[in-house]
Design an enzyme around this catalytic site. Structure first.
Site, PDB file in Angstrom:
ATOM      1  N   ARG A 146      -5.224 -87.699  42.486  1.00  0.00           N
ATOM      2  CA  ARG A 146      -5.422 -87.982  41.070  1.00  0.00           C
ATOM      3  C   ARG A 146      -6.867 -87.655  40.713  1.00  0.00           C
ATOM      4  NH1 ARG A 146      -2.682 -92.713  43.061  1.00  0.00           N
ATOM      5  NH2 ARG A 146      -0.585 -92.948  42.166  1.00  0.00           N
ATOM      6  N   LYS A 172      -4.493 -96.291  42.856  1.00  0.00           N
ATOM      7  CA  LYS A 172      -4.261 -97.347  41.880  1.00  0.00           C
ATOM      8  C   LYS A 172      -4.191 -98.705  42.576  1.00  0.00           C
ATOM      9  CE  LYS A 172      -1.885 -94.597  38.346  1.00  0.00           C
ATOM     10  NZ  LYS A 172      -0.645 -94.434  37.560  1.00  0.00           N
ATOM     11  N   HIS A 241      -4.256 -82.862  36.588  1.00  0.00           N
ATOM     12  CA  HIS A 241      -2.966 -83.400  37.023  1.00  0.00           C
ATOM     13  C   HIS A 241      -1.956 -82.291  37.287  1.00  0.00           C
ATOM     14  CE1 HIS A 241      -1.828 -87.486  37.776  1.00  0.00           C
ATOM     15  NE2 HIS A 241      -0.611 -87.293  37.297  1.00  0.00           N
ATOM     16  N   ARG A 244      -2.003 -81.615  40.858  1.00  0.00           N
ATOM     17  CA  ARG A 244      -1.252 -82.653  41.576  1.00  0.00           C
ATOM     18  C   ARG A 244       0.253 -82.368  41.490  1.00  0.00           C
ATOM     19  NH1 ARG A 244      -1.454 -88.157  43.322  1.00  0.00           N
ATOM     20  NH2 ARG A 244       0.087 -89.549  42.367  1.00  0.00           N
ATOM     21  N   HIS A 267       2.643 -93.025  45.469  1.00  0.00           N
ATOM     22  CA  HIS A 267       3.542 -93.682  44.526  1.00  0.00           C
ATOM     23  C   HIS A 267       4.097 -94.965  45.139  1.00  0.00           C
ATOM     24  CE1 HIS A 267       4.526 -89.732  42.175  1.00  0.00           C
ATOM     25  NE2 HIS A 267       3.424 -90.315  41.756  1.00  0.00           N
ATOM     26  N   TYR A 276       9.918 -84.836  40.638  1.00  0.00           N
ATOM     27  CA  TYR A 276       9.639 -83.537  41.236  1.00  0.00           C
ATOM     28  C   TYR A 276      10.905 -82.871  41.760  1.00  0.00           C
ATOM     29  CZ  TYR A 276       4.848 -84.965  40.717  1.00  0.00           C
ATOM     30  OH  TYR A 276       3.665 -85.383  40.183  1.00  0.00           O
TER      31      TYR A 276
END
Length: 298
Positions: A146, A172, A241, A244, A267, A276
């Site tokens: 990210r 995150k 992004h 990514r 994730h 994806y």
């Protein structure tokens, strides 16, 4: 407890106990401010499900998308759940309320040849900023980072990348993970390490620094990538992004291992990674349309 005090207390829990980023906490604050505006003189403890449904309908009529409304409901639901733990409310009025569905948009990813063109050496590769940019963008694509993760990297990540082919990033909710770093990205990072000290300010820990020797900001990275894409002749606007997305799409096309892609992207839920598979199917559909005799246009 007043409404304002309750909101501040909940935001403090998010920041201090759940270790949410300042950006996420600011989003929660805006979401709760919107709830208070919609509630008007009605106390939050007296709100019921029909109130929440009306608020969602009002916001949808103003043009808010289903995705934005889903995020709002998630913020409100978490807030009321916390109030319920302290017996401020007896039931969560957001339970059972769903946002209207929005059309699902496929993520934009670069083709493999477009990615190669973006990352190929430029004529001014001896320029220190070109060396830095190559290291940044190779790492972006090699490891699927990210933007915030790349900008937050410190110099101690360099040894990891050089010796082990892995780099430790903090994602995150301050969750750390190890991600692989490819051979070309490792070489680009070593080249940047050799010249970084001529640009970095004394004592600056950041891996990637700007003209003033301090940590490179998000906006500066975005602009450098967009400018490089233009110089390399790519037809579309390229943002961090997108690299990514390209990383995830290309790895999935090659391996088919969705769980591994989930781990590398950081994730929490496999549902976030499944988008994806749609990109992969889109790629296959294009190949089919171009190659299958029954699919070709007359």
């Amino acid at each position: 407890m007043s409404t304002a005090a309750a909101v501040d207390a909940w935001l403090a829990v998010l920041a201090e106990q759940r270790r949410q980023s300042p950006h996420t906490v600011a989003n929660y604050r805006r979401d709760l401010q919107r709830l208070c505006e919609l509630a008007g003189d009605t106390e939050l403890g007296r709100l019921q499900t029909h109130h929440i449904r009306r608020f969602v309908a009002q916001l949808h009529a103003r043009g808010l998308s289903g995705r934005s409304l889903a995020r709002l409901l998630s913020s409100w639901r978490g807030f009321f759940a916390w109030l319920g733990n302290d017996d401020v409310v007896w039931a969560n009025p957001c339970e059972g309320v769903r946002a209207p569905k929005s059309p699902r948009h496929l993520l934009n990813a670069l083709a493999v040849d477009e990615t190669s063109r973006l990352l190929q050496a430029e004529e001014a590769e001896d320029d220190i900023f070109a060396v830095r940019d190559t290291a940044m963008f190779e790492l972006f694509y090699s490891s699927g980072l990210r933007l915030a993760e790349l900008a937050a990297l410190d110099c101690d990540a360099l040894d990891t990348a050089r010796h082990d082919g892995e780099i430790r990033v903090v994602g995150k909710r301050a969750k750390a993970r190890l991600v692989p770093v490819g051979r070309q990205a490792c070489a680009a990072l070593v080249a940047w390490a050799a010249v970084r000290d001529t640009l970095a300010a004394a004592g600056e820990p950041a891996l990637f620094v700007g003209r003033l020797g301090r940590r490179l900001g998000h906006r500066a990275i975005q602009l450098r990538l967009a400018e490089r894409a233009v110089r390399q002749g790519l037809p579309q606007h390229v943002h961090p992004h997108m690299l990514r997305h390209s990383f995830a799409s290309h790895v999935l096309q090659s391996s088919g291992d969705l769980r591994a892609v989930q781990e590398m992207l950081g994730h929490a839920s496999i549902a976030s990674t499944q988008v994806y598979t749609h990109l992969d199917f889109q790629h296959l559909a294009k190949v089919y349309d171009a190659a299958h005799p029954r699919a070709k246009a007359k």
